[in-house]
Design a protein around this motif. Sequence first.
Motif, PDB file in Angstrom:
ATOM      1  N   TYR A 173      -2.939  -3.870 -10.087  1.00  0.00           N
ATOM      2  CA  TYR A 173      -3.544  -5.174 -10.402  1.00  0.00           C
ATOM      3  C   TYR A 173      -4.520  -5.600  -9.293  1.00  0.00           C
ATOM      4  O   TYR A 173      -5.650  -6.025  -9.556  1.00  0.00           O
ATOM      5  N   VAL A 174      -4.086  -5.440  -8.060  1.00  0.00           N
ATOM      6  CA  VAL A 174      -4.925  -5.850  -6.925  1.00  0.00           C
ATOM      7  C   VAL A 174      -6.191  -4.993  -6.871  1.00  0.00           C
ATOM      8  O   VAL A 174      -7.295  -5.490  -6.597  1.00  0.00           O
ATOM      9  N   ARG A 175      -6.050  -3.723  -7.189  1.00  0.00           N
ATOM     10  CA  ARG A 175      -7.230  -2.848  -7.211  1.00  0.00           C
ATOM     11  C   ARG A 175      -8.208  -3.291  -8.294  1.00  0.00           C
ATOM     12  O   ARG A 175      -9.414  -3.247  -8.127  1.00  0.00           O
ATOM     13  N   LYS A 176      -7.650  -3.733  -9.417  1.00  0.00           N
ATOM     14  CA  LYS A 176      -8.505  -4.200 -10.516  1.00  0.00           C
ATOM     15  C   LYS A 176      -9.295  -5.450 -10.097  1.00  0.00           C
ATOM     16  O   LYS A 176     -10.431  -5.647 -10.529  1.00  0.00           O
ATOM     17  N   LEU A 177      -8.677  -6.240  -9.246  1.00  0.00           N
ATOM     18  CA  LEU A 177      -9.387  -7.422  -8.723  1.00  0.00           C
ATOM     19  C   LEU A 177     -10.458  -7.030  -7.707  1.00  0.00           C
ATOM     20  O   LEU A 177     -11.215  -7.871  -7.231  1.00  0.00           O
ATOM     21  N   ASN A 178     -10.439  -5.737  -7.366  1.00  0.00           N
ATOM     22  CA  ASN A 178     -11.455  -5.223  -6.461  1.00  0.00           C
ATOM     23  C   ASN A 178     -11.368  -5.854  -5.064  1.00  0.00           C
ATOM     24  O   ASN A 178     -12.378  -6.260  -4.483  1.00  0.00           O
ATOM     25  N   THR A 179     -10.144  -5.975  -4.591  1.00  0.00           N
ATOM     26  CA  THR A 179      -9.975  -6.513  -3.252  1.00  0.00           C
ATOM     27  C   THR A 179      -8.992  -5.661  -2.465  1.00  0.00           C
ATOM     28  O   THR A 179      -8.304  -4.819  -3.029  1.00  0.00           O
ATOM     29  N   LYS A 180      -8.950  -5.880  -1.171  1.00  0.00           N
ATOM     30  CA  LYS A 180      -8.135  -5.036  -0.290  1.00  0.00           C
ATOM     31  C   LYS A 180      -7.031  -5.817   0.399  1.00  0.00           C
ATOM     32  O   LYS A 180      -6.526  -5.406   1.438  1.00  0.00           O
ATOM     33  N   SER A 181      -6.694  -6.992  -0.150  1.00  0.00           N
ATOM     34  CA  SER A 181      -5.595  -7.778   0.422  1.00  0.00           C
ATOM     35  C   SER A 181      -4.781  -8.398  -0.696  1.00  0.00           C
ATOM     36  O   SER A 181      -5.324  -8.710  -1.761  1.00  0.00           O
ATOM     37  N   ALA A 182      -3.500  -8.647  -0.388  1.00  0.00           N
ATOM     38  CA  ALA A 182      -2.665  -9.408  -1.324  1.00  0.00           C
ATOM     39  C   ALA A 182      -1.639 -10.189  -0.521  1.00  0.00           C
ATOM     40  O   ALA A 182      -1.230  -9.753   0.564  1.00  0.00           O
ATOM     41  N   HIS A 183      -1.242 -11.336  -1.067  1.00  0.00           N
ATOM     42  CA  HIS A 183      -0.272 -12.208  -0.396  1.00  0.00           C
ATOM     43  C   HIS A 183       0.933 -12.438  -1.312  1.00  0.00           C
ATOM     44  O   HIS A 183       1.020 -13.463  -1.988  1.00  0.00           O
ATOM     45  N   PRO A 184       1.855 -11.488  -1.356  1.00  0.00           N
ATOM     46  CA  PRO A 184       3.027 -11.643  -2.209  1.00  0.00           C
ATOM     47  C   PRO A 184       4.137 -12.463  -1.550  1.00  0.00           C
ATOM     48  O   PRO A 184       4.299 -12.418  -0.329  1.00  0.00           O
ATOM     49  N   HIS A 185       4.891 -13.178  -2.365  1.00  0.00           N
ATOM     50  CA  HIS A 185       6.120 -13.783  -1.858  1.00  0.00           C
ATOM     51  C   HIS A 185       7.018 -12.646  -1.361  1.00  0.00           C
ATOM     52  O   HIS A 185       7.077 -11.572  -1.974  1.00  0.00           O
ATOM     53  N   TRP A 186       7.730 -12.882  -0.274  1.00  0.00           N
ATOM     54  CA  TRP A 186       8.524 -11.797   0.343  1.00  0.00           C
ATOM     55  C   TRP A 186       9.530 -11.192  -0.638  1.00  0.00           C
ATOM     56  O   TRP A 186       9.864 -10.011  -0.563  1.00  0.00           O
ATOM     57  N   ARG A 187      10.004 -12.008  -1.570  1.00  0.00           N
ATOM     58  CA  ARG A 187      11.029 -11.548  -2.493  1.00  0.00           C
ATOM     59  C   ARG A 187      10.502 -10.527  -3.522  1.00  0.00           C
ATOM     60  O   ARG A 187      11.277  -9.854  -4.191  1.00  0.00           O
ATOM     61  N   THR A 188       9.182 -10.454  -3.642  1.00  0.00           N
ATOM     62  CA  THR A 188       8.607  -9.626  -4.708  1.00  0.00           C
ATOM     63  C   THR A 188       8.207  -8.230  -4.248  1.00  0.00           C
ATOM     64  O   THR A 188       7.535  -7.512  -4.986  1.00  0.00           O
ATOM     65  N   VAL A 189       8.552  -7.877  -3.018  1.00  0.00           N
ATOM     66  CA  VAL A 189       8.155  -6.537  -2.565  1.00  0.00           C
ATOM     67  C   VAL A 189       9.387  -5.685  -2.262  1.00  0.00           C
ATOM     68  O   VAL A 189      10.473  -6.207  -2.029  1.00  0.00           O
ATOM     69  N   ASN A 190       9.190  -4.391  -2.317  1.00  0.00           N
ATOM     70  CA  ASN A 190      10.197  -3.462  -1.818  1.00  0.00           C
ATOM     71  C   ASN A 190       9.448  -2.332  -1.115  1.00  0.00           C
ATOM     72  O   ASN A 190       8.214  -2.336  -1.072  1.00  0.00           O
ATOM     73  N   THR A 191      10.172  -1.375  -0.603  1.00  0.00           N
ATOM     74  CA  THR A 191       9.491  -0.335   0.190  1.00  0.00           C
ATOM     75  C   THR A 191       8.521   0.479  -0.667  1.00  0.00           C
ATOM     76  O   THR A 191       7.444   0.856  -0.203  1.00  0.00           O
ATOM     77  N   ASN A 192       8.909   0.712  -1.920  1.00  0.00           N
ATOM     78  CA  ASN A 192       8.024   1.487  -2.794  1.00  0.00           C
ATOM     79  C   ASN A 192       6.704   0.750  -3.033  1.00  0.00           C
ATOM     80  O   ASN A 192       5.621   1.330  -2.970  1.00  0.00           O
ATOM     81  N   ILE A 193       6.810  -0.539  -3.291  1.00  0.00           N
ATOM     82  CA  ILE A 193       5.606  -1.343  -3.532  1.00  0.00           C
ATOM     83  C   ILE A 193       4.721  -1.360  -2.274  1.00  0.00           C
ATOM     84  O   ILE A 193       3.506  -1.141  -2.353  1.00  0.00           O
ATOM     85  N   LEU A 194       5.354  -1.553  -1.125  1.00  0.00           N
ATOM     86  CA  LEU A 194       4.564  -1.590   0.120  1.00  0.00           C
ATOM     87  C   LEU A 194       3.912  -0.238   0.392  1.00  0.00           C
ATOM     88  O   LEU A 194       2.772  -0.165   0.852  1.00  0.00           O
TER      89      LEU A 194
END
Length: 263
Positions: A173-194
């Motif tokens: 999704y972030v790549r589709k927005l054509n950007t190189k940053s994202a600010h997720p709530h801490w609860r929404t990430v895991n090691t695979n996502i990172l």
Amino acid sequence: MTYIFAHRGASKYTPENTMASFQKALELKADGIELDVQLSKDKIPVVIHDETLKRTTNGKGFVSEHSYNELRRLDAGSWYSHQYKEEKISSLEEILIWLKPTHLQLNIEFKNTVLPYYNMERLVYDLVMKYDLKKRAIYSSFNHYSLRELQRIDRGNEVAPLYSSGLYEPWNYVRKLNTKSAHPHWRTVNTNILKNFAKHGIKIRSYTINDPKKMQWFFDQHVEAIITDVPDIARSVLEGVHQPTPSKLMTVFQKLNPLKSYK
Ligand code: G3P
Ligand code: MG
């Protein structure tokens, strides 16, 4: 090295989003500040989290119903403590002038998911350009159309989608927005996502992380930044002064993270 951003300034110790909170963030050795922007009736970008005045000032009604001069007359500190009764709602411009000679990075969050603030992106961008702060500014919002508008205004703008739920493959999704940053709530990430964000060169600044064990976990993942109400605690964890034990660390994170077991 992970950067430490002070969320609404050092908002645990001072009234959020006020000059006092940003000064405190600087004093506590934050690398950057995060602040929230709304528009006054006369279209001045002002620094306040809510669309309404009730929670953090002695005013009433919507921010957007009051001129900047009216907003300036309000007390934006007493709700937190009598000691801060002189704190005012700041204009974004005032904060930019203050920030310019410091080393601080600046995360400007557009609070435009509830009210449509016509032309807000252009107004904020012009101010950032006026003070030559483009290289230190990161624009974020839960309104991702607003981020597209900022990219349309200037392809060189760093924009970061904020999100707070379990998006599927958020790196795509972030790549589709054509950007190189994202600010997720801490609860929404895991090691695979990172791991996948890192693979695609996407910088993560996660919010709002106030617990030392969670801080340590994010530092161990080498994210770009954490956004915290307590920059001093983050600094001491980062420098190893305060060291949560690894076993406890995992337990806490695993227990609290709903995405922990997904691939
Ligand atoms: O930018 C991170 C964080 O500030 C987003 O949520 O509600 O604290 O502005 P909120
Ligand atoms: Mg915010």
